[in-house]
Design a protein around this motif. Structure first.
Motif, PDB file in Angstrom:
ATOM      1  N   TRP A 161     -40.760  31.209 -25.690  1.00  0.00           N
ATOM      2  CA  TRP A 161     -39.975  32.030 -24.765  1.00  0.00           C
ATOM      3  C   TRP A 161     -38.591  31.414 -24.548  1.00  0.00           C
ATOM      4  N   ILE A 162     -38.542  30.090 -24.350  1.00  0.00           N
ATOM      5  CA  ILE A 162     -37.259  29.409 -24.165  1.00  0.00           C
ATOM      6  C   ILE A 162     -36.436  29.487 -25.458  1.00  0.00           C
ATOM      7  N   LYS A 163     -37.079  29.279 -26.596  1.00  0.00           N
ATOM      8  CA  LYS A 163     -36.384  29.349 -27.880  1.00  0.00           C
ATOM      9  C   LYS A 163     -35.823  30.751 -28.100  1.00  0.00           C
ATOM     10  N   TYR A 164     -36.560  31.773 -27.716  1.00  0.00           N
ATOM     11  CA  TYR A 164     -36.078  33.151 -27.821  1.00  0.00           C
ATOM     12  C   TYR A 164     -34.798  33.319 -27.001  1.00  0.00           C
ATOM     13  N   GLY A 165     -34.815  32.829 -25.768  1.00  0.00           N
ATOM     14  CA  GLY A 165     -33.621  32.894 -24.924  1.00  0.00           C
ATOM     15  C   GLY A 165     -32.468  32.102 -25.510  1.00  0.00           C
ATOM     16  N   PHE A 166     -32.758  30.938 -26.073  1.00  0.00           N
ATOM     17  CA  PHE A 166     -31.745  30.108 -26.725  1.00  0.00           C
ATOM     18  C   PHE A 166     -31.122  30.852 -27.906  1.00  0.00           C
ATOM     19  N   LYS A 175     -30.933  34.001 -28.388  1.00  0.00           N
ATOM     20  CA  LYS A 175     -30.167  35.148 -27.901  1.00  0.00           C
ATOM     21  C   LYS A 175     -28.881  34.722 -27.181  1.00  0.00           C
ATOM     22  N   GLY A 176     -28.739  33.421 -26.908  1.00  0.00           N
ATOM     23  CA  GLY A 176     -27.560  32.938 -26.194  1.00  0.00           C
ATOM     24  C   GLY A 176     -27.669  33.053 -24.687  1.00  0.00           C
ATOM     25  N   TRP A 177     -28.887  33.226 -24.174  1.00  0.00           N
ATOM     26  CA  TRP A 177     -29.105  33.386 -22.739  1.00  0.00           C
ATOM     27  C   TRP A 177     -29.270  32.067 -22.013  1.00  0.00           C
ATOM     28  N   CYS A 178     -29.605  31.001 -22.722  1.00  0.00           N
ATOM     29  CA  CYS A 178     -29.853  29.714 -22.080  1.00  0.00           C
ATOM     30  C   CYS A 178     -29.649  28.585 -23.077  1.00  0.00           C
ATOM     31  N   GLY A 179     -29.542  27.388 -22.542  1.00  0.00           N
ATOM     32  CA  GLY A 179     -29.485  26.206 -23.384  1.00  0.00           C
ATOM     33  C   GLY A 179     -30.882  25.647 -23.557  1.00  0.00           C
ATOM     34  N   PRO A 180     -30.996  24.560 -24.301  1.00  0.00           N
ATOM     35  CA  PRO A 180     -32.302  23.934 -24.462  1.00  0.00           C
ATOM     36  C   PRO A 180     -32.703  23.213 -23.188  1.00  0.00           C
ATOM     37  N   PRO A 181     -33.983  22.944 -22.982  1.00  0.00           N
ATOM     38  CA  PRO A 181     -34.396  22.149 -21.826  1.00  0.00           C
ATOM     39  C   PRO A 181     -33.778  20.747 -21.913  1.00  0.00           C
ATOM     40  N   HIS A 202     -27.012  27.810 -11.667  1.00  0.00           N
ATOM     41  CA  HIS A 202     -28.426  28.125 -11.494  1.00  0.00           C
ATOM     42  C   HIS A 202     -29.270  27.337 -12.489  1.00  0.00           C
ATOM     43  N   ILE A 203     -30.338  26.765 -12.002  1.00  0.00           N
ATOM     44  CA  ILE A 203     -31.241  25.964 -12.808  1.00  0.00           C
ATOM     45  C   ILE A 203     -32.649  26.550 -12.683  1.00  0.00           C
ATOM     46  N   ILE A 204     -33.383  26.582 -13.766  1.00  0.00           N
ATOM     47  CA  ILE A 204     -34.781  27.001 -13.751  1.00  0.00           C
ATOM     48  C   ILE A 204     -35.617  25.775 -14.085  1.00  0.00           C
ATOM     49  N   ARG A 205     -36.446  25.345 -13.151  1.00  0.00           N
ATOM     50  CA  ARG A 205     -37.296  24.169 -13.339  1.00  0.00           C
ATOM     51  C   ARG A 205     -38.510  24.550 -14.167  1.00  0.00           C
TER      52      ARG A 205
END
Length: 83
Positions: free
Chosen positions: A11-16, A18-24, A51-54
């Motif tokens: 899920w995180i990789k998908y967002g990465f 797509k350009g929606w988030c960086g890596p953890p 904004h940060i998502i834990r």
């Protein structure tokens, strides 16, 4: 896991991708991921909101963080999210 469901890592990789988030990253060891603009803004006395998502390792970690960090509870509540 139900068939076809993504893992958290997928899920995180998908967002990465797509350009929606960086890596953890670890805020303690890697520092807060900011742009030069945000750093300058902060140094000049402005208050950029980042904004940060834990990410939790497991349910025990979730409970421990939320017991120690009240904004995690009231932000979720204000958004109408069940805990």
């Amino acid at each position: 896991m139900r068939k076809g469901a993504m893992t958290v890592e997928q899920w995180i990789k998908y967002g990465f991708d797509k350009g929606w988030c960086g890596p953890p990253v670890c805020e303690i060891h890697d520092s807060l991921p900011t742009s030069i603009f945000e750093d300058t803004e902060f140094e000049e006395g402005f208050d950029p909101c980042i904004h940060i998502i834990r990410l939790y390792e497991d349910e025990d970690m979730k409970q421990a963080v939320e017991a120690n960090h009240s904004p995690s509870n009231w932000r979720a509540s204000n958004m109408g999210w069940e805990q």
